[in-house]
Design an enzyme around this catalytic site. Structure first.
Site, mmCIF file in Angstrom:
data_model
loop_
_atom_site.group_PDB
_atom_site.id
_atom_site.type_symbol
_atom_site.label_atom_id
_atom_site.label_comp_id
_atom_site.label_asym_id
_atom_site.label_seq_id
_atom_site.Cartn_x
_atom_site.Cartn_y
_atom_site.Cartn_z
ATOM 1 N N GLU A 81 0.838 -1.197 0.000
ATOM 2 C CA GLU A 81 0.000 0.000 0.000
ATOM 3 C C GLU A 81 0.876 1.251 0.000
ATOM 4 O OE1 GLU A 81 -2.018 -1.067 3.865
ATOM 5 O OE2 GLU A 81 -1.555 1.026 4.241
ATOM 6 N N CYS A 113 -3.027 -4.835 4.036
ATOM 7 C CA CYS A 113 -1.909 -5.685 4.477
ATOM 8 C C CYS A 113 -1.885 -7.063 3.830
ATOM 9 C CB CYS A 113 -1.926 -5.838 5.988
ATOM 10 S SG CYS A 113 -1.698 -4.289 6.872
ATOM 11 N N HIS A 237 -1.795 -12.730 10.719
ATOM 12 C CA HIS A 237 -1.339 -11.361 10.467
ATOM 13 C C HIS A 237 -1.158 -10.613 11.798
ATOM 14 C CE1 HIS A 237 -0.813 -7.407 8.912
ATOM 15 N NE2 HIS A 237 -1.954 -6.968 9.411
#
Lengths: 348, 139
Positions: A81, A113, A237
């Site tokens: 990003e 992400c 994550h």
């Protein structure tokens, strides 16, 4: 579907800033933030590092381990990003720098992400179908948090690259299965021309991270007819340290299975690089035959889950490039003004 | 301000993004940046492409405090001549990720792909090779 990781590589910038160093500037209690987020320090890219340079370093490490002819790479996808250009691909910069041929397809991906893990799924499809021999998928970011914002304690720089192929005898780890769960959930975003992202505060938790990571994890386990207990290492994550450990509690995963990929405490959240750095850290220590479960998360929102089995090639290949831990341990601490200068928080 | 034209930069990508230079097979001399003609052998020389080692050692260095426009953010920065391994050529480059006090002649360094220069907020970003201290030899 027959695909697996034939090469992997990490890259983490050398500079670190401690959570308490940031907290001191904003009059906050650094120890309380460290305890709450379970982050001690984060990796800060130098002034001359960006997603392209991080991607190139990670890709070169992946190539060292893959021992393939770089000209056989037929696809390059970079998920981030923080691509350096709004229009002009990072992926072709990577292709040129690693010495790829011009005979490859490429695109830059963005999904907060999880764009890097989406890239792995894309190259899995391409190699499994026989369209290409090898595909390179990278997740990398130079994540930004606005000065004084809660994100400033976690948003870090780093990335990992994976070369995916379809020949079993070349695989460091076979990708047994993958599954994704996605929904339109506005927990975190950055509008066009905005320098820093915005987020929904507590909304980023239960309806966003926890729902998607749990659903993708459960979905993949059901698809495979497997249990989470069947896996030796688990990576969720890591936007901070608290969320993945909360997810581990939800699935009754013992902490020992989470530790090898738990890089967030010393690196921070490297966004698109985050869960992939966790996977590369696991591959650095995993033994042949062990099984790995990875679930990424991208705000917006979605999760990709992967189940992998490590092959006996891992021992020979991991020593061919710097391990994730070597990068984690090679560090130079900086103060807040230096950090602000490196990350463009001060205009010159 | 445009330092170099975009087409000129583009022609040099393959050499600037990695240590890909040239070599004269007649007099056994390496060139980086690449030369298309050997200055010693002239038209009798035989120039071929050669990929040099990513590793080397600092031969000499200096610290820059008065930079040209566009490099203000990196001040002070180190410029060094690096002798590449395997009898490679001497290469000029910035040394990054290094405490100035640790810079010394003989310091082992490795090539690192970095941003060199941004042509303003809207222009092209130039990438190329800098050097950083080796943290783990042979990796």
């Amino acid at each position: 579907m027959n695909s697996g990781i034939v090469g992997y590589g990490a890259y983490i910038p050398r500079f670190r800033i401690k959570v308490e160093t940031i907290a001191e500037v904003w009059g906050k209690d650094g120890n309380a933030i460290k305890r709450g987020l379970k982050i001690d320090e984060k990796a800060v890219p130098n002034y001359d590092e960006d997603t392209a340079t991080i991607s190139v370093h990670a890709a070169l490490n992946a190539l060292r381990r893959a021992k393939i002819d770089v000209k056989d790479i037929g696809a390059i996808y970079v998920g981030s990003e923080s691509h350096p250009y709004a229009v002009k691909p990072t992926s072709t910069i990577v292709g040129e720098a690693i010495g790829a041929s011009n005979d490859y397809t490429a695109a830059d991906l963005e999904f907060a992400c999880k764009a890097g893990s989406a890239g792995i799924q894309m190259v899995m499809g391409l190699v499994s179908s026989g369209m290409i021999k090898y595909g390179l998928a990278i997740g990398a970011d130079t994540a930004q948090g606005a000065p004084g914002n809660a994100l400033e304690y976690s948003a870090a720089g780093g990335g990992a690259a994976f070369i995916v192929g379809s020949k079993n005898n070349e695989m460091i780890a076979k990708i047994d299965e993958t599954y994704s769960f996605s929904s339109d959930t506005p927990d975190f975003w950055r509008r066009n021309y905005a320098k820093y992202p915005s987020h929904g505060g507590r909304f980023t938790g239960e309806p966003a991270y926890f729902r998607h990571v749990a659903s993708a994890t459960t979905g993949l386990l059901e698809k495979m007819g497997a249990k989470i207990d069947d896996f030796d290492h688990v990576v969720f994550h890591m936007p901070n340290g608290k969320f993945p450990l909360g997810m581990a509690r939800k699935f009754n995963i013992p902490i020992e299975k989470m530790t090898s990929g738990f890089v967030v405490q010393k690196v921070g959240n490297t966004y698109s690089g985050c869960s992939l750095l966790g996977l590369s850290a696991v591959l650095d220590v995993a033994k042949a035959g062990e099984r790995i479960f990875v679930t990424s998360y991208g705000s917006g929102a979605g999760s990709d889950s992967f189940a992998l089995t490590v092959s006996d090639l891992v021992d020979k290949r991991r020593a061919l490039a710097k391990t994730t831990k070597m990068y984690v341990d090679s560090k130079i601490y900086i103060d807040y003004p230096t950090y602000a200068k490196f990350r463009g928080k001060i205009s010159v | 301000m445009h330092r170099t034209s975009v087409p000129m930069l583009w022609r040099r990508f393959k050499n600037k993004y990695k240590l890909l230079g040239t070599h004269c097979e007649k007099c056994n001399t390496d060139f980086y940046p690449p030369r298309e003609l050997c200055p010693k052998c002239r038209r009798t020389g035989k120039i071929v492409e050669k990929r040099f080692s990513n590793y080397g050692a600092i031969v000499t260095y200096t610290q820059i405090y008065a930079p040209p426009a566009g490099f203000e953010k990196s001040v002070p920065y180190a410029l060094a001549i690096v002798r590449l391994d395997k009898n490679g050529p001497d290469v000029l480059g910035q040394v990054v990720d290094c405490d100035a006090k640790k810079l010394k002649i003989g310091l082992r360094v490795e090539a690192s792909f970095r941003k060199i220069y941004e042509d303003g907020k809207e222009g092209i970003i130039q990438y190329g090779i800098k050097f950083m201290p080796i943290t783990h030899e042979n990796l």
